[in-house]
Design an enzyme around this catalytic site. Structure first.
Site, PDB file in Angstrom:
ATOM      1  CE  LYS A  77      40.010  10.065  58.500  1.00 52.28           C
ATOM      2  NZ  LYS A  77      38.924  10.957  58.946  1.00 52.28           N
ATOM      3  CB  SER A 152      40.527  12.897  61.956  1.00 54.58           C
ATOM      4  OG  SER A 152      39.373  12.464  61.281  1.00 54.58           O
ATOM      5  CB  SER A 176      37.226  14.517  60.053  1.00 50.99           C
ATOM      6  OG  SER A 176      37.591  14.627  61.394  1.00 50.99           O
TER       7      SER A 176
END
Ligand code: GLN
Length: 474
Positions: A77, A152, A176
């Site tokens: 990420k 996210s 997330s």
């Protein structure tokens, strides 16, 4: 050859048996990226040369004989620092920011010989539930391109679901990792608070953030988690002795006592999620598990306290992006210092980031702090205590759906923050209480879209929760 379809364990075995090389495995993932990334938008940065070079080294030195992750391509990420590589957090603010060092989890992965194939797209600064707020454009769900992949960590989930890598790292502040895993038909694990170092993770809400793995199976996620975990002198919250792996004898499903918080089955659940989850419960009961209805009345307040505490911490953590120490700078065009801050921050933060900063600053102002922030903290303590009380009744784990609905359409909730926040209702409690929680895909789908369910464990019982998840996985 389609080696990118393999699970990590299968790929590891194939490498050890000499059936294929890590270079071939990486190349198959790169081919998938080349084919689909433009459409799915899962990666912001693709590390093609670097990953092929590292794969060559792993092949030459046969590192897979020593480590289960050696030669395995993973996505990271883009709020986790990888030395010398862009780290944007999905924001214009950090569009050109190059990480000056490796996060601890990255150091661990590099040491294990994992191949870091690229940096994945996310909601700006990891604030969101749909991966639509990224400055680099929305991510699409590989199961249905008209739908969001969740957020996210939506880029990480979409990348694994589309077979662009075998596993990925996300960060989970309020769901997330688990929510995108659920929307994309994957397994996603949020460890207990303190199990994994946050050093080198761009802080969103420091008392809630944890880095966690996404993968195609519980076993895959476990391989990654075992490399990530451990004490780190650079993150004082990891100074706990329980974070060494415990190998206990596995229970069987028939020995399990599973709690179902009734508050998680209330309004807001879509009929298909509800019936899929009820089917799951039936199934576990048929296999001999003892299902116990439990009550956690404070869960009703979890979302409200999350959306006070979380923005409060965000407003403080994001203060560092001032255009001087970090980030987008409008120095030349500014009249004075205040004007400079205003221009730099207002032009480079997106709408959702600004909303959280405003909310958080408000709930921390003197006069309001007692009514909002401090009161939320008190309820958080009570919520933690009510989880403790439940686990004291010898319950092995709690289960619930991961999200109230399956993946929603792109744009559906973008302009309705409250509706967006509601999609976190089942995931935030584990973060508020610091508990380990894992999302697993259910067999039942909703018109072809995956549905996830979640297992929540007692604090620091991460190994136990992974064992149980492996037992109960479809
Ligand atoms: N969707 C939640 C939020 O927007 C969770 C974010 C996260 O876990 N990083 O706050």
């Amino acid at each position: 050859m389609g080696l990118n379809n393999l699970q990590i364990k299968e790929a590891h075995q194939g490498l050890c048996q000499g059936k294929f090389s890590s270079q071939e495995l990486v190349q198959d993932c790169l081919n998938a990226i080349e084919k689909d990334n433009q459409q799915i938008n899962a990666f912001i940065t693709i590390l093609k040369e670097e990953s092929l070079k590292e794969a060559r080294r792993v092949d030459q030195e046969k590192l897979f004989l020593k480590s289960s992750l050696a030669g395995i391509p993973l996505g990271i990420k883009d709020n986790i620092l990888l030395d010398g590589v862009l780290c944007t957090a999905g924001s214009k603010m950090l569009e050109n920011y190059q990480a000056p060092y490796d996060a601890t989890v990255i150091k661990n992965l590099k040491k294990a010989g994992a191949i870091l194939i690229g940096k994945t797209n996310l909601d700006e600064f990891a604030l969101g539930s749909s991966s639509e707020t990224s400055y680099f454009g929305p991510v699409k769900n590989p199961h249905d391109l008209s739908r969001v992949p969740g957020g996210s960590s939506g880029g990480s989930a979409a990348a694994v679901a589309d077979k662009m890598c075998l596993g990925a790292l996300g960060s989970d502040t309020g769901g997330s990792v688990r929510q995108p895993a659920s929307f994309c038909g994957l397994v996603g694990f949020k460890p207990s608070y303190g199990m994994v170092s946050r050093y080198g993770l761009m802080a969103a809400a420091s008392s809630l953030d944890q880095i966690g793995p996404l993968g195609k199976s519980v076993e895959d996620v476990r391989f990654i988690f075992d490399i990530l975990r451990g004490s780190d002198s650079r993150d004082s919250t990891t100074q706990i002795k329980e974070n060494a792996r415990i190998n206990k004898k596995n229970k069987e499903i028939k020995d399990l006592k599973i709690g179902v918080p009734q508050e998680c089955l209330g309004e807001g659940l879509s009929p298909s999620v509800k019936s899929a989850f009820e089917k799951k419960i039936d199934d576990l009961e048929k296999k001999g598990a003892q299902i116990k209805k439990v009550n956690l009345p404070l869960l009703r307040h979890a979302l409200a306290i999350y959306y006070l505490i979380m923005p409060a911490e965000v407003s403080s953590n994001l203060a560092r992006y001032d255009g001087i120490r970090y980030g987008f700078s409008e120095f030349v065009k500014s009249k004075n210092l205040l004007d400079f801050y205003l221009k730099s921050r207002s032009q480079s933060f997106g709408e959702e980031v600004k909303r959280r900063i405003i909310l958080g600053t408000y709930s921390l102002t003197s006069g309001h702090k007692e009514d909002y922030y401090l009161r939320a903290q008190k309820i958080r303590t009570l919520l933690k205590k009510s989880f403790d009380d439940i686990f004291r009744q010898k319950i092995d784990c709690l289960i619930s759906p991961t999200t109230p609905t399956s993946a929603f359409a792109l744009g559906e909730k973008k302009d309705d923050p409250l509706a967006m926040y509601l999609s976190d209702i089942l995931t935030v409690p584990a973060n508020l209480a610091g508990l380990p929680a894992i999302s697993l895909p259910m067999m039942t789908k909703e018109k072809g879209l995956p549905i996830g369910w979640q297992i929540i464990g007692n604090y620091l019982k991460d190994d136990q929760i992974l064992d149980l998840a492996q037992l109960m996985e479809d």
